[in-house]
Every structure is written in C-alpha cells, then in structure tokens.
Design a protein around this motif. Structure first.
Motif, PDB file in Angstrom:
ATOM      1  N   LEU A 218      -4.697   1.155  -6.514  1.00  0.00           N
ATOM      2  CA  LEU A 218      -4.290   1.814  -5.171  1.00  0.00           C
ATOM      3  C   LEU A 218      -5.645   1.072  -4.230  1.00  0.00           C
ATOM      4  CD1 LEU A 218      -3.270   3.590  -3.026  1.00  0.00           C
ATOM      5  CD2 LEU A 218      -4.710   5.450  -3.823  1.00  0.00           C
TER       6      LEU A 218
ATOM      7  N   THR B 244      -4.827   7.125   2.291  1.00  0.00           N
ATOM      8  CA  THR B 244      -5.221   6.393   1.190  1.00  0.00           C
ATOM      9  C   THR B 244      -6.802   7.160   0.460  1.00  0.00           C
ATOM     10  OG1 THR B 244      -4.577   4.229   1.953  1.00  0.00           O
ATOM     11  CG2 THR B 244      -6.145   4.189   0.069  1.00  0.00           C
TER      12      THR B 244
ATOM     13  N   THR C 198       2.508   1.762  -3.449  1.00  0.00           N
ATOM     14  CA  THR C 198       1.511   2.273  -4.316  1.00  0.00           C
ATOM     15  C   THR C 198       1.194   3.875  -4.164  1.00  0.00           C
ATOM     16  OG1 THR C 198       0.638   0.098  -4.173  1.00  0.00           O
ATOM     17  CG2 THR C 198      -0.723   1.876  -5.454  1.00  0.00           C
ATOM     18  N   LEU C 199       0.899   4.077  -2.979  1.00  0.00           N
ATOM     19  CA  LEU C 199       0.616   5.555  -2.522  1.00  0.00           C
ATOM     20  C   LEU C 199       1.886   6.585  -3.066  1.00  0.00           C
ATOM     21  CD1 LEU C 199      -0.584   5.067   1.119  1.00  0.00           C
ATOM     22  CD2 LEU C 199      -1.973   6.084  -0.815  1.00  0.00           C
TER      23      LEU C 199
ATOM     24  N   TYR D 146      -4.028   3.617 -12.020  1.00  0.00           N
ATOM     25  CA  TYR D 146      -3.488   3.729 -10.800  1.00  0.00           C
ATOM     26  C   TYR D 146      -4.440   3.607  -9.665  1.00  0.00           C
ATOM     27  CZ  TYR D 146      -1.516   5.884  -6.707  1.00  0.00           C
ATOM     28  OH  TYR D 146      -1.123   6.013  -5.522  1.00  0.00           O
TER      29      TYR D 146
ATOM     30  N   TYR E  21       1.403   8.255  -6.726  1.00  0.00           N
ATOM     31  CA  TYR E  21       0.490   9.135  -7.124  1.00  0.00           C
ATOM     32  C   TYR E  21       1.168  10.392  -7.888  1.00  0.00           C
ATOM     33  CZ  TYR E  21      -3.333  11.870  -7.034  1.00  0.00           C
ATOM     34  OH  TYR E  21      -4.565  12.950  -7.141  1.00  0.00           O
TER      35      TYR E  21
ATOM     36  N   LEU F 189       0.809  -1.192   0.028  1.00  0.00           N
ATOM     37  CA  LEU F 189      -0.023   0.087   0.140  1.00  0.00           C
ATOM     38  C   LEU F 189       0.728   1.261   0.018  1.00  0.00           C
ATOM     39  CD1 LEU F 189      -2.804   1.399   0.211  1.00  0.00           C
ATOM     40  CD2 LEU F 189      -2.887   1.099   2.611  1.00  0.00           C
TER      41      LEU F 189
END
Length: 621
Positions: free
Chosen positions: A570, A602, A543-544, A566, A547, A540
């Motif tokens: 997420l 998130t 992935t964050l 994306y 952005y 996580l």
RNA sequence: GUGCCCGUAGCUCAACUGGAUAGAGCGCUGCCCUCCGAAGGCAGAGGUUGCAGGUUCGACUCCUGCCGGGCACGCCA
C-alpha cells in the motif's frame, strides 16, 4: 446508479457462484468461485479460476466450462462486459472493473457510519479468544526472545479485536516451582543477613541471585563419580563430596521453601511477592515501551494454578484418562508417539500439568472457544501433547458441543549476525530493555540529522516511535516460524521493507493536508466524489480495497507478516500515486478533492494497519 | 535412533494455501527534485525454487527417495 459496493472481490464471488450454480445445476452444494486479484494488469483486475477444477468433475473442457460461466454471470453494474478474450489460458476468466464501480467501492469503504469500516467487516459471531503471550519468568529480565513472544501474539490479539472478537490476553508467568523457591530461599538469606534491603531490590540483583541459587543447588554427581572412578585422591574427593553435600542441603532448603509457599507461610510469601513485584514491574514497563498491550490484569501466572494441579491429576486418573507409568502419571493420546507426563514419580507436577489446568480454566471459566499460544517453536511437541491430552480429558470441550481451537502460533529464534542465537558482544543474552534503548538511540541520531528543524521534544517522540516500530516491524514482517537475524542497520534503514518506511509513507499522507491548508486548498474533499483516472490511482484503489481480506487472513492463519507485506504494498502504491498524480495542484477541483480523499483514506488504512500490528505511529518525522 | 521444520536472485525475505512470465527490499547500473516531504519514484541486470522422480490442464506449494541445515524427543520449565 449502482448500489455502493463494499468489496469487489466479494461481489464477484457472489455473482460467479450464482453463475456456476445456474450453469451447472448438477453440481451439489456451493462452489468456491476462486476469485483472486490478478497479478498483472494485462490480466485485468480480478480473475475467476474455478473453471479448471470444475471441468474435471464435469468431464468437460475447461474453456468450455469457463465460457458457460462467463455467459451466465451478471456483471453489468460492476465490470466491463466479458468477451471471448476474457477467457485466457487454460480457462481463466479475466475481469476488469468499471471505473465508477471501483470508485464506488472505495467510497463505500470510506463511509463512516455504515458497516464499512475501512473495508474490515466485524465478525457476525464474535468469539472469545484467549491469547497466551509474553511468558516471562520471575527473577529474570526480558531478553530478545520476548520481543517475539510479546509482539507476535499481541499483533494477533489486536487483529482479532479489530474483527470484533472478545480477546483475553493471558501472560503465563513462570512464578512457581522449585527454581522460584530456590531464588526465594536465597533472597530470604540475603535479607536476613542484611546484605540487601527489601526496598532496594532490583531485577538485576534478582537475576544474579537466581543464577547463583541454581548453581549452589546443582549437585556435581557426575564429578563425584568421576573422581571415585579415576581415584583422583582423597583431597579432591573430599572437595567434591563437600560440594555435593552442600548442594543437597541447599536443594532440600528450596524444597522446604516451596512447601512453605504452598502452605502460605507469611514470611515466605512476602519474599516471593517481593520478587514477583520487582520482576513484573520491570517487565510490564518494557511491554509498555514496546507498545504492547500487556498489563497486570493480563497476568495469570503458574502460581494461580498451583491448588488445581493435584485434583486435576486425580480427576484424570479417576476417569481413566491418565495412567501410572514407571511411577509417574502419563496421558496417552491417539497420534502421539510420546505420552504427556502430568505427574513425576516423586509426586511433583510439570509444566504440562499447569498448561492443562490453564486450558480447562480458559475454556470453562473464561469462555474461550479458541486459545492461541505465542510460544517458541521448540515447544511444539509439548503443545501437541498438551492439546491432545486436553481434548482427551474433555477440558477443551465447548458448552454447545465441539472442541475449542487450540493453536500454537510458534515462532523461530532471533539470531545474531553469526547465525547463532542472539547474544551481546560479551556473550550474555541481550536484555530487551537495552535493545530497545539502542534502537531508539540510533533512530534519534537519524532524526536529529534529517529533522533538525523540529523541536527537541518532538524529535525524542519521533525517535521513540521509529525505534520501536523498526524492531517490531522486523519481528512481524517475516514468516514467524522461521529464525531471523537481528540487525539494527537493516531494521533502521528507513527504506525498503522496514517499519520506518511505513511511518514515512503515513507521514506523507498527512503532511499533504498541512501543505494544502497553507495554500487554502484543503476544503471540500470530505464526502466528495472519488474519480479513478490515472493508472496510479487505479492501482492505489485496488490495493486499498484488499485491506479487509488481509486482516481476515491474519486472523485465520495467525500470520501477521501478511499484513506487513500488504502495508508495504500500500505504501508503495501510494508512493507511485504521490509521484505521478498532483494532488494540491491537480488539474481541477474535482480531481483535487478526489485525490485528497484518497490520501486521507490511504493514511487511515496505514494507521489502522499499524495499530492492528501494534506498531506506534507519528504525524510527522 | 524417532519425529517436526527449513533449503527460493550475491544478501535478507515474499509468493493470497494448486493458478498464467516466481515477486519485494538491500547491494549494483542508469534516470527523475526552479514541481505536494528524494527517509521518495522509474527503468535495467540478477533464478533449472537443494537434487531426482511422481501426481495433473497447471507444482515453490501435494507425494516418494536422496543431499544439506536447524530443532525437539516422559520425571527441568
């Protein structure tokens, strides 16, 4: 203690660039270290792919080059030490972040008041960008195609705004020319005859008048010729002859109306204005419902360029940019097999002329250094011609030198389930407002079923957002240049790669705080330390952190589907985290606060991403 | 005829602009709710990326030629 790191890939890029320069001073200029997120966890978190291409220039073996880079790079504060095993395959350098560094990066993107704004870096040199969008025509309601011409460029505009650029939206409304004069003539007749009242003119009515006006101006010359050639008899010939005469008359009438419009004849202008207001009122309402930022102030119709066209062509002729050809005036430009026609042999202007005037105004008066057209891909040749002509004419020249970026963000056609352009069951082009209505109605049925406990008004608001999100996400989520099939069932599936799925993920990030509050466990997470332990947390976090770069790539490529993909990733990373990591019932306070903060972050990235795409959101559903 | 675009799992689509074993969703099979929202998660099956060459350490991506599909081609906008 390491300094807060905003984005690991940026840091790695700097470090590896320095290492490459140090290892190979003979290479001239800066070298792109080619840092990318690793596709598979076993290859670490990031990788440097520069060694292979460098090896070629240097005449060395790639692994040797990789080893030299690895030996020089200073990663002590951000990553695990590189070892022989870090160099893999033909020369990939695999990098695994240190847990604290990863957590520090996530905290940095989540620190209000600093430069970090969810990891999105505002451009240091903001530019003025004109985004051409919507493109409706007078006396015509919006149809499916306008979802694309509105939603795609609006998302692009929002992305550029998000990065700090000054964006000027321009709706190049088709509000001028002979077709508009035809319907104006027709409406004046209707009003005069008392068959319609000015106060009660609707867009539907105008649309019917438009069609019949066009039909009556259409001379059946082919028919007449056929009748004569085949000798079908005097009766038929007389009928066709009469049609041609009437059409010629009507056509001449429309030309007169156009002349009266051009000379600002009050009565004619009043009727034209009525058509304008009725059309724009309906279209802007549809834009509003679409959650698209298109309002009256963004309207710059073709009529606003009418006075400039004659002088513009004269200017082109005087400077030798344009030349006569078979009675018409054309601009020939290098690399263009077909010249750009700017004046007809009858003296009339074309849409290329208006587009040239628009580029000139947008660059010179509005100060644009980039102009983006969200227009159907079938017009790509037209834009190639216009862009080339504008550059040749100097209309795209920037004050400080250079030329404005002129880009056609082309999109494909919306198809029906049969693979042909989308139509209603009866074969008409489907009205956009009807499609929105149906999407919302379908969403409403699901919301009523699954969220029966919510109030009536809440359910209505949720259904509205879900329906609109479904349509917009569908439109934005695939490569815009391709056609796609319009399918209510798929877009409203509420699972998988859809807008509703994203809304659901967002709602879950928020509902956990309501639940935590009920249990009195919602305190202390703001500004708490983030701890990355579980694989799902790490995934996580990684992935964050992507952005910001994703948003930048959308601005560069004008491809909003990258942001869609994306956000789905997420949402999926969050789904796994949510499944595998207890938040409220975490093993200890530190972990609970850290996880609450991850949920909050998130949720804010999802909401920010959706807002950047122009997709409406909800708090619960 | 000329030019542009597209052929990827049964279906709908990705693939970070040349990087490692081509990934998601739908559908299919099997698991996971006395446990924070199951509109969720996990696992499995499913591919000669239209075909044939070429470029190179490495190709869905770049080049050439075929096959198949779409679109556009100065006096409409």
């Amino acid at each position: 203690m390491p300094q807060p790191i905003e984005d690991p890939s940026r840091i790695l890029r700097t470090r590896f660039e320095a290492a490459i320069t140090a290892a190979f001073p003979e290479i001239p200029g800066p070298v792109d270290p080619v840092i990318t997120p690793s596709r598979q966890p076993r290859f670490g978190d990031f990788q440097c792919n520069a060694a292979m291409s460098l090896a070629k220039q240097l005449g060395k073996s790639p692994r040797e080059v990789a080893a030299a880079i690895a030996a020089r790079v200073d990663l002590a504060d951000v990553a695990e030490p590189l070892t022989d095993a870090s160099i893999a395959g033909p020369g990939f350098i695999n990098i695994t972040l240190r847990g604290e560094a990863l957590a520090a990066s996530v905290m940095a993107m989540d620190s209000p008041g600093t430069l970090s704004d969810l990891g999105v870096t505002r451009d240091e040199n903001p530019t003025t960008v004109v985004v051409d969008l919507c493109g409706v025509n007078l006396a015509k309601s919006m149809h499916v195609g306008h979802v694309r011409s509105t939603v795609i460029p609006d998302a692009i505009a929002r992305t550029l705004e998000r990065l700090g650029h000054r964006v000027i939206r321009q709706s190049h409304v088709g509000d001028w020319g002979l077709p508009i004069a035809m319907v104006t003539t027709r409406l004046m007749d209707e009003l005069q005859a008392g068959r319609v009242l000015a106060e009660s003119v609707t867009l539907d009515r105008l649309e019917r008048l438009y069609r019949s006006a066009q039909a009556e101006c259409e001379r059946d010359l082919k028919g007449l010729e056929a009748v004569r050639r085949h000798g079908l008899g005097p009766k038929i010939e007389a009928e066709v002859q009469a049609q041609v005469e009437t059409a010629t008359e009507k056509f001449a009438g429309a030309r007169e109306t156009l002349l009266r419009l051009q000379s600002h004849d009050p009565a004619t202008v009043r009727t034209w204005r009525l058509i304008y207001d009725v059309t724009m009122d309906a279209c802007l309402k549809t834009c509003a419902r679409l959650h698209a930022n298109v309002t009256a102030e963004h309207t710059a119709g073709e009529s606003s360029y009418a006075e400039e066209l004659g002088p513009l062509v004269e200017d082109l002729l005087a400077r030798g940019i344009a030349e006569p050809d078979q009675g018409a005036i054309v601009v020939r430009a290098e690399g263009l097999e077909v010249p750009c026609l700017v004046r007809k042999s009858d003296g009339g202007f074309l849409y290329a002329t208006t587009d040239l005037a628009a580029i000139r105004r947008r660059v010179r008066s509005l100060g644009a250094s980039r102009i983006i057209y969200g227009v159907d891909i079938r017009q790509s040749l037209h834009f190639r011609q216009v862009f080339a002509a504008a550059v040749k004419a100097g209309y795209a020249a920037l004050p400080g030198g250079g030329v404005a970026r002129l880009e056609h963000a082309a999109f494909g056609t919306v198809l029906g389930s049969d693979g042909t352009p989308f139509k209603t069951r009866s074969g008409d082009t489907a009205k956009l407002s009807d499609l929105l209505e149906e999407a919302v109605a379908r969403a409403r049925r699901v919301v009523d079923e699954r969220s029966a406990s919510l109030h009536e008004e809440q359910r209505a608001l949720i259904a509205e957002a879900v329906g609109i999100a479904a349509i917009k996400y569908m439109d934005l989520s695939t490569d815009r240049t391709k056609d796609y099939v319009f399918d209510f069932d798929r877009m409203l599936a509420f699972e998988g790669n859809t807008g509703p799925y994203l809304l659901y993920a967002l709602v879950r990030t928020r509902s956990i705080f309501r639940k935590a509050a009920e249990e009195g466990k919602d305190g202390g997470w703001r500004g708490s330390t983030i701890v990355i332990g579980e694989p799902a947390e790490k995934s996580l976090a990684l992935t964050l952190l992507r952005y910001g770069q994703v948003v930048e790539s959308v601005a560069e490529t004008l491809e909003p589907h990258r942001l869609c993909a994306y956000l789905i990733e997420l949402a999926a990373a969050f789904g796994l985290f949510f499944d595998q990591c207890k938040v409220i019932h975490a093993p200890d306070d530190t972990t609970r606060r850290s996880r609450l903060r991850l949920c909050d972050l998130t949720g804010r990235v999802l909401a920010d991403g959706l807002e950047t795409l122009g997709i409406p959101t909800v708090d619960r559903m």
